[in-house]
Write a protein that holds these residues in place. Structure first.
Motif, PDB file in Angstrom:
ATOM      1  N   ALA A  79       0.865  -1.463   0.036  1.00 52.66           N
ATOM      2  CA  ALA A  79       0.106   0.061  -0.335  1.00 52.66           C
ATOM      3  C   ALA A  79       0.801   1.472   0.229  1.00 52.66           C
ATOM      4  CB  ALA A  79      -1.203   0.017   1.192  1.00 52.66           C
ATOM      5  N   ILE A  80       0.184   2.772  -0.619  1.00 50.25           N
ATOM      6  CA  ILE A  80       0.918   3.761  -0.528  1.00 50.25           C
ATOM      7  C   ILE A  80      -0.189   4.857  -0.147  1.00 50.25           C
ATOM      8  CG2 ILE A  80       1.914   5.544  -1.644  1.00 50.25           C
ATOM      9  CD1 ILE A  80       2.960   3.749  -3.869  1.00 50.25           C
ATOM     10  N   LEU A  81      -0.151   5.448   1.212  1.00 48.32           N
ATOM     11  CA  LEU A  81      -0.662   6.541   2.080  1.00 48.32           C
ATOM     12  C   LEU A  81       0.597   7.413   1.107  1.00 48.32           C
ATOM     13  CD1 LEU A  81      -3.322   6.733   4.284  1.00 48.32           C
ATOM     14  CD2 LEU A  81      -1.133   8.267   4.267  1.00 48.32           C
ATOM     15  N   ALA A  82      -0.628   8.447   1.004  1.00 50.28           N
ATOM     16  CA  ALA A  82      -0.552   9.528   0.064  1.00 50.28           C
ATOM     17  C   ALA A  82      -1.011  11.089   1.019  1.00 50.28           C
ATOM     18  CB  ALA A  82       0.232   9.679  -0.207  1.00 50.28           C
ATOM     19  N   THR A  83      -1.193  12.339   1.345  1.00 52.45           N
ATOM     20  CA  THR A  83      -1.403  13.581   1.441  1.00 52.45           C
ATOM     21  C   THR A  83      -1.331  14.159   0.197  1.00 52.45           C
ATOM     22  OG1 THR A  83      -0.306  14.638   2.812  1.00 52.45           O
ATOM     23  CG2 THR A  83      -2.016  13.023   3.757  1.00 52.45           C
ATOM     24  N   TRP A  84      -2.023  15.244  -0.229  1.00 51.75           N
ATOM     25  CA  TRP A  84      -1.897  16.071  -1.248  1.00 51.75           C
ATOM     26  C   TRP A  84      -2.788  17.478  -1.326  1.00 51.75           C
ATOM     27  CZ3 TRP A  84       0.554  13.696  -5.169  1.00 51.75           C
ATOM     28  CH2 TRP A  84       1.153  12.101  -4.946  1.00 51.75           C
ATOM     29  N   PRO A  85      -2.524  18.439  -2.081  1.00 48.18           N
ATOM     30  CA  PRO A  85      -3.042  19.273  -1.918  1.00 48.18           C
ATOM     31  C   PRO A  85      -4.970  19.818  -2.894  1.00 48.18           C
ATOM     32  CG  PRO A  85      -1.695  20.393  -3.864  1.00 48.18           C
ATOM     33  CD  PRO A  85      -1.578  18.453  -3.056  1.00 48.18           C
ATOM     34  N   ASP A  86      -4.707  18.495  -3.091  1.00 46.82           N
ATOM     35  CA  ASP A  86      -6.716  18.842  -4.312  1.00 46.82           C
ATOM     36  C   ASP A  86      -5.982  17.411  -4.174  1.00 46.82           C
ATOM     37  OD1 ASP A  86      -5.125  18.914  -6.807  1.00 46.82           O
ATOM     38  OD2 ASP A  86      -4.878  21.461  -5.852  1.00 46.82           O
ATOM     39  N   GLU A  87      -8.184  17.232  -5.077  1.00 48.18           N
ATOM     40  CA  GLU A  87      -7.784  15.746  -6.126  1.00 48.18           C
ATOM     41  C   GLU A  87      -7.353  16.374  -7.232  1.00 48.18           C
ATOM     42  OE1 GLU A  87     -11.568  12.650  -6.826  1.00 48.18           O
ATOM     43  OE2 GLU A  87     -11.815  15.084  -5.455  1.00 48.18           O
ATOM     44  N   ALA A  88      -7.644  16.722  -7.801  1.00 44.31           N
ATOM     45  CA  ALA A  88      -6.937  16.859  -9.143  1.00 44.31           C
ATOM     46  C   ALA A  88      -5.283  16.271  -9.144  1.00 44.31           C
ATOM     47  CB  ALA A  88      -7.110  18.249  -9.922  1.00 44.31           C
ATOM     48  N   THR A  89      -4.409  16.830  -8.206  1.00 44.43           N
ATOM     49  CA  THR A  89      -3.404  16.656  -8.124  1.00 44.43           C
ATOM     50  C   THR A  89      -2.668  15.633  -7.359  1.00 44.43           C
ATOM     51  OG1 THR A  89      -2.870  18.634  -7.450  1.00 44.43           O
ATOM     52  CG2 THR A  89      -0.844  17.365  -7.046  1.00 44.43           C
ATOM     53  N   ALA A  90      -3.929  14.443  -6.624  1.00 40.93           N
ATOM     54  CA  ALA A  90      -3.698  13.490  -6.367  1.00 40.93           C
ATOM     55  C   ALA A  90      -4.109  12.661  -7.482  1.00 40.93           C
ATOM     56  CB  ALA A  90      -4.854  13.521  -5.066  1.00 40.93           C
ATOM     57  N   ARG A  91      -4.687  12.596  -7.962  1.00 40.33           N
ATOM     58  CA  ARG A  91      -5.368  11.861  -9.552  1.00 40.33           C
ATOM     59  C   ARG A  91      -4.318  12.121 -10.697  1.00 40.33           C
ATOM     60  NH1 ARG A  91     -10.431  10.106 -11.146  1.00 40.33           N
ATOM     61  NH2 ARG A  91     -11.575   9.579  -9.089  1.00 40.33           N
ATOM     62  N   ARG A  92      -3.703  13.440 -10.498  1.00 37.44           N
ATOM     63  CA  ARG A  92      -2.634  13.087 -12.110  1.00 37.44           C
ATOM     64  C   ARG A  92      -1.334  12.822 -10.967  1.00 37.44           C
ATOM     65  NH1 ARG A  92      -2.940  18.016 -12.437  1.00 37.44           N
ATOM     66  NH2 ARG A  92      -1.982  19.351 -10.511  1.00 37.44           N
ATOM     67  N   ALA A  93      -0.784  13.040 -10.080  1.00 34.90           N
ATOM     68  CA  ALA A  93      -0.136  12.042  -9.248  1.00 34.90           C
ATOM     69  C   ALA A  93      -0.123  10.324 -10.200  1.00 34.90           C
ATOM     70  CB  ALA A  93       0.823  12.106  -8.363  1.00 34.90           C
ATOM     71  N   ILE A  94      -1.208   9.810  -9.504  1.00 35.17           N
ATOM     72  CA  ILE A  94      -1.618   8.088  -9.084  1.00 35.17           C
ATOM     73  C   ILE A  94      -1.560   7.824 -11.411  1.00 35.17           C
ATOM     74  CG2 ILE A  94      -2.911   6.680  -8.912  1.00 35.17           C
ATOM     75  CD1 ILE A  94      -3.375   8.050  -6.273  1.00 35.17           C
ATOM     76  N   GLU A  95      -2.303   8.471 -11.798  1.00 35.09           N
ATOM     77  CA  GLU A  95      -2.052   8.183 -13.128  1.00 35.09           C
ATOM     78  C   GLU A  95      -1.170   7.949 -14.031  1.00 35.09           C
ATOM     79  OE1 GLU A  95      -6.050  10.131 -13.892  1.00 35.09           O
ATOM     80  OE2 GLU A  95      -6.973   8.931 -13.485  1.00 35.09           O
ATOM     81  N   ASN A  96      -0.406   8.938 -13.978  1.00 35.98           N
ATOM     82  CA  ASN A  96       0.544   9.618 -14.308  1.00 35.98           C
ATOM     83  C   ASN A  96       1.712   9.700 -13.620  1.00 35.98           C
ATOM     84  OD1 ASN A  96      -1.187  10.239 -16.114  1.00 35.98           O
ATOM     85  ND2 ASN A  96      -1.375  11.985 -15.742  1.00 35.98           N
ATOM     86  N   ASP A  97       2.485   9.806 -12.848  1.00 38.36           N
ATOM     87  CA  ASP A  97       3.899   9.392 -12.212  1.00 38.36           C
ATOM     88  C   ASP A  97       4.202   8.094 -12.615  1.00 38.36           C
ATOM     89  OD1 ASP A  97       6.328  10.323 -10.558  1.00 38.36           O
ATOM     90  OD2 ASP A  97       5.301   8.626  -9.803  1.00 38.36           O
ATOM     91  N   PRO A  98       5.559   8.530 -12.690  1.00 38.99           N
ATOM     92  CA  PRO A  98       6.075   6.241 -13.012  1.00 38.99           C
ATOM     93  C   PRO A  98       6.233   6.179 -12.254  1.00 38.99           C
ATOM     94  CG  PRO A  98       7.647   9.008 -14.536  1.00 38.99           C
ATOM     95  CD  PRO A  98       6.582   9.552 -13.601  1.00 38.99           C
ATOM     96  N   LEU A  99       6.343   6.174 -11.004  1.00 36.50           N
ATOM     97  CA  LEU A  99       6.726   5.293  -9.770  1.00 36.50           C
ATOM     98  C   LEU A  99       5.112   4.584  -9.721  1.00 36.50           C
ATOM     99  CD1 LEU A  99       8.285   4.023  -7.647  1.00 36.50           C
ATOM    100  CD2 LEU A  99       7.381   5.858  -6.202  1.00 36.50           C
ATOM    101  N   PHE A 100       4.272   5.594  -9.597  1.00 32.28           N
ATOM    102  CA  PHE A 100       2.876   4.551  -9.541  1.00 32.28           C
ATOM    103  C   PHE A 100       3.171   3.968 -11.019  1.00 32.28           C
ATOM    104  CE2 PHE A 100       2.241   7.888  -6.295  1.00 32.28           C
ATOM    105  CZ  PHE A 100       0.771   7.048  -5.127  1.00 32.28           C
TER     106      PHE A 100
END
Length: 251
Positions: A79-100
């Motif tokens: 599992a990976i738990l994380a906090t983000w400034p807003d939902e759009a940023t969270a979704r963008r990272a989880i959908e597009n970041d190379p590690l995720f």
């Protein structure tokens, strides 16, 4: 990929453009090679995690076997738990970041939830990671508990866990549950989704869980503890072939 974004019946969720969002992502690994990769990433992924755009607090966790609330590790789920400034940023990272993306490509299945914090008290690694956000608190909620167990009482603590695990596993008001942790036996996190706050409170006040809470207070089991409740916002992916949130009535 299954994706759901729901509004519970009769509930309007007020959203702001910059309200902290908490993500909780689960990954299931099938082959031995994939499981070894996931285990190694518990250490190797740390450097990249801190560089992901918009991420603040984050934790890489393994999971427990059975209902999840056990000291025996489940080598197939991380599992990976994380906090983000807003939902759009969270979704963008989880959908597009190379590690995720690499986690998703290696996993046989993955599921991510996005949540806003109702209440939080306590610390995690000396920090207060969750920021409560104003919104409607009706309907299904997520309960998270995290504790650093004192080594001297670890055996006593884990003797109580099977009773709690059996009860929560049979409770029809629990939509989803899993136990994860950073360090086996000593750092534990319980994560559960309940149909409403009343049902969760009833569980907490009775049976093995209530007895364990009394022991925690009277015997000082933990060096550090945190309790938080969250409102579900949306999810991406599947777990067991479907989104567990499909059990929630949607409008």
């Amino acid at each position: 990929m299954c994706q759901s974004k729901f509004t519970l019946k009769g509930i309007h969720r007020e959203r702001t453009t910059m309200s902290q969002v908490v993500s909780f992502s689960l990954f299931r690994f099938g082959s031995l090679r994939a499981r070894i990769w996931a285990f190694l990433m518990m250490g190797l992924a740390r450097r990249h995690m801190s560089k992901i755009e918009g991420i603040d607090f984050w934790k890489l966790c393994g999971s427990g076997s059975g209902e999840g609330f056990t000291p025996l590790p489940n080598t197939s789920v991380y599992a990976i738990l994380a906090t983000w400034p807003d939902e759009a940023t969270a979704r963008r990272a989880i959908e597009n970041d190379p590690l995720f993306q690499r986690y998703k490509d290696t996993a046989s299945e993955h599921w991510s939830m996005f949540m806003s914090t109702d209440t939080a008290r306590g610390e995690w690694s000396g920090k207060t990671p969750f920021i409560p956000t104003k919104h409607n608190k009706s309907g299904p909620l997520v309960a998270l508990t995290r504790a650093t167990i004192k080594p001297s009482i670890a055996a006593r603590f884990w003797r109580r866990v099977p009773n709690i695990s059996n009860v929560i596993g049979q409770d029809p008001n629990v939509i989803f549950k899993i136990g994860v942790g950073e360090i086996p036996l000593l750092h534990q996190v319980t994560f559960s989704i309940w149909r409403d706050a009343t049902q969760m409170a009833n569980f907490a006040r009775t049976g093995p869980h209530a007895e364990a809470i009394k022991a925690v207070r009277s015997e000082g089991w933990f060096n550090e503890e945190l309790y938080a409740r969250f409102t579900l916002l949306s999810d991406i992916g599947t777990w067991g072939g479907v989104s567990p949130l499909a059990k929630v009535d949607t409008a």
